[in-house]
Enzyme design. Sequence first.
Site, short mmCIF file in Angstrom:
data_model
loop_
_atom_site.label_atom_id
_atom_site.label_comp_id
_atom_site.label_asym_id
_atom_site.label_seq_id
_atom_site.Cartn_x
_atom_site.Cartn_y
_atom_site.Cartn_z
N TYR A 54 0.98 -1.22 0.06
CA TYR A 54 -0.10 0.12 -0.18
C TYR A 54 0.94 1.18 0.01
O TYR A 54 1.92 1.48 0.77
CB TYR A 54 -0.86 0.16 1.30
N GLU A 65 -0.80 4.85 -0.52
CA GLU A 65 -1.24 5.87 -0.60
C GLU A 65 -0.65 7.13 -0.49
O GLU A 65 -0.05 7.34 0.42
CB GLU A 65 -2.94 5.64 0.27
N ASP A 93 -7.31 12.50 -25.00
CA ASP A 93 -7.17 11.15 -24.61
C ASP A 93 -6.72 10.44 -25.89
O ASP A 93 -7.31 10.05 -26.77
CB ASP A 93 -8.72 10.62 -24.57
N THR A 101 -4.57 5.44 -21.82
CA THR A 101 -3.90 3.99 -21.35
C THR A 101 -2.66 3.63 -21.79
O THR A 101 -2.05 4.22 -22.57
CB THR A 101 -5.20 3.02 -21.74
N LYS A 135 -2.52 -0.14 -24.93
CA LYS A 135 -2.68 -0.31 -26.44
C LYS A 135 -1.41 -0.38 -27.19
O LYS A 135 -0.81 -0.93 -27.21
CB LYS A 135 -3.66 0.86 -26.68
N ARG A 191 -2.18 -3.07 -18.47
CA ARG A 191 -3.37 -2.20 -18.40
C ARG A 191 -3.32 -1.31 -17.14
O ARG A 191 -3.14 -1.49 -16.03
CB ARG A 191 -4.37 -3.35 -18.12
N1 DSN Z 1 -12.25 -0.50 -24.76
C1 DSN Z 1 -11.34 0.09 -25.41
C2 DSN Z 1 -11.29 0.26 -26.71
O1 DSN Z 1 -11.31 -0.99 -27.20
O2 DSN Z 1 -10.94 1.38 -27.63
C3 DSN Z 1 -11.32 1.68 -24.71
O3 DSN Z 1 -11.46 1.71 -23.55
#
Ligand code: DSN
Length: 478
Positions: free
Chosen positions: A71, A73, A226, A252, A255, A261
């Site tokens: 932890y 925080e 984003d 994120t 990707k 993730r």
């Molecule tokens: N689920 C993701 C996507 O496929 O674009 C975005 O959160």
Amino acid sequence: MNGVANMKEVSSSEHEDYPLKKPLSEDDPEIFEIIKKEKDRQFCGLEMIASENFTSRAVNECLSSCLTNKYSEGMVGQRYYGGNEFIDQVESLCQQRALKAFRLKPEEWGVNVQPYSGSPANFAVYTALVEPHGRIMGLDLPDGGHLTHGFYTATKKVSATSIFFESMPYKINLQTELIDYDKLQETANLFKPKLIVAGVSCYPRHLDYKRFREICDQNGSLLMADMSHVSGLVAAGLTSNPFDYCDVVTTTTHKTLRGPRSGVIFYRKGQKGVDKNGKPIMYDYEDKINQSVFPGLQGGPHNHQIAAIAVAMRQAAEPSFKEYQEQVIKNAQALAAGLDKAGYKIVTGGTDVHLVWVDMRCVKLSGGKAEKILEEVSIACNKNTVPGDKSALNPSGIRVGTPALTTRGMKEDDIGVVVSYMDEAFKIARDVQEKSGPKLLDFKRVLKDEEFQTRVVALKEKVESYARKFPLPGLPDL
Ligand code: DSN
């Protein structure tokens, strides 16, 4: 005795049978078997979901490390728990590497690496910088936007963004199939949003952040990018750069960036300008965003993820990462060209990035049926709305991407083979539909008929034997 020697002693001692030391295969064979099957599925199939990728072995090692136990925080050097000397080192390194991966100066940009993923990162920014029920504009979901950019329907406020804030979508132009910046400007001039989101979930073209900035400046709006889908391409310098124009950038990390993730928020800091008396005006995002993540919305950071982001950000700054991203784009362009040649309609006519948006109406197949037949032959993609669709529940297209296949080492020629498999699958689907009629339920039933199953199984075998030629780098024991 030092700690490592001590660990060795315990492992060869009377504690050998201690149940918590059992490998997963012995401790929980049921879960072990499911994971093994999923691993086989990933290895034997063609992963074409544009938002997915295969992490490196080093990233995976962080994810299963002891960092998950801790932890922490609070922020680096200011924790609510003791024992965070090494966690501080991990998080601090992660922050430095995140800035370096995107060529950002620490005096101009700060970064919070604690968001659990992209949706919490976006919500943390809205919570930090927009008052409750303040106004937000984002690309509409059916036009290629993301849920968290404010999606709602006539009967339901679907995303929390539309529940806790006032959301107004902008759209694409149905003729050009590109974001309708003129219309966005017109609507923003009336709606006066506090924040505009420049970000996409399914849009194959470079974004015009300069235009977004101009629209924001006319209306006193903040600009948040984003860049989740394209952050790997941004790091490689292969698509437009949101950092040139935005106040805040979220992403994120799993990707195109190919990390774990997780989610990250970059925010401007330092001097913004001068007031009319010549006094400096400073950005004030840092504390607001950090406090919105914790204690506003989250508890303890997921330190194993943060270490894995640090690894991925280091990898993203290496020359080989740029080569990888260049190949991702070449493969996506080969995919678009191949599908186009085979008679499928590519939304916007092609792609600049890692994904291809395919309108299946030209072959009279719905997105749901296209996704289903590909799944049957071990090709994973997702159904997606296309321009002109009225309902997100019954979309007319699919979204396919190349980040994961490229990580496995595929080049343009391999993508040509993949296109031929997709085309063969769609032909089976059209034959099934001729017999089943338009309903998806009937389609799924008729697909099970022997005459179609024979063709499906034969194609699936071809797909799988082709896929097996390409290793999954992060899972070397396969
Ligand atoms: N689920 C993701 C996507 O496929 O674009 C975005 O959160």
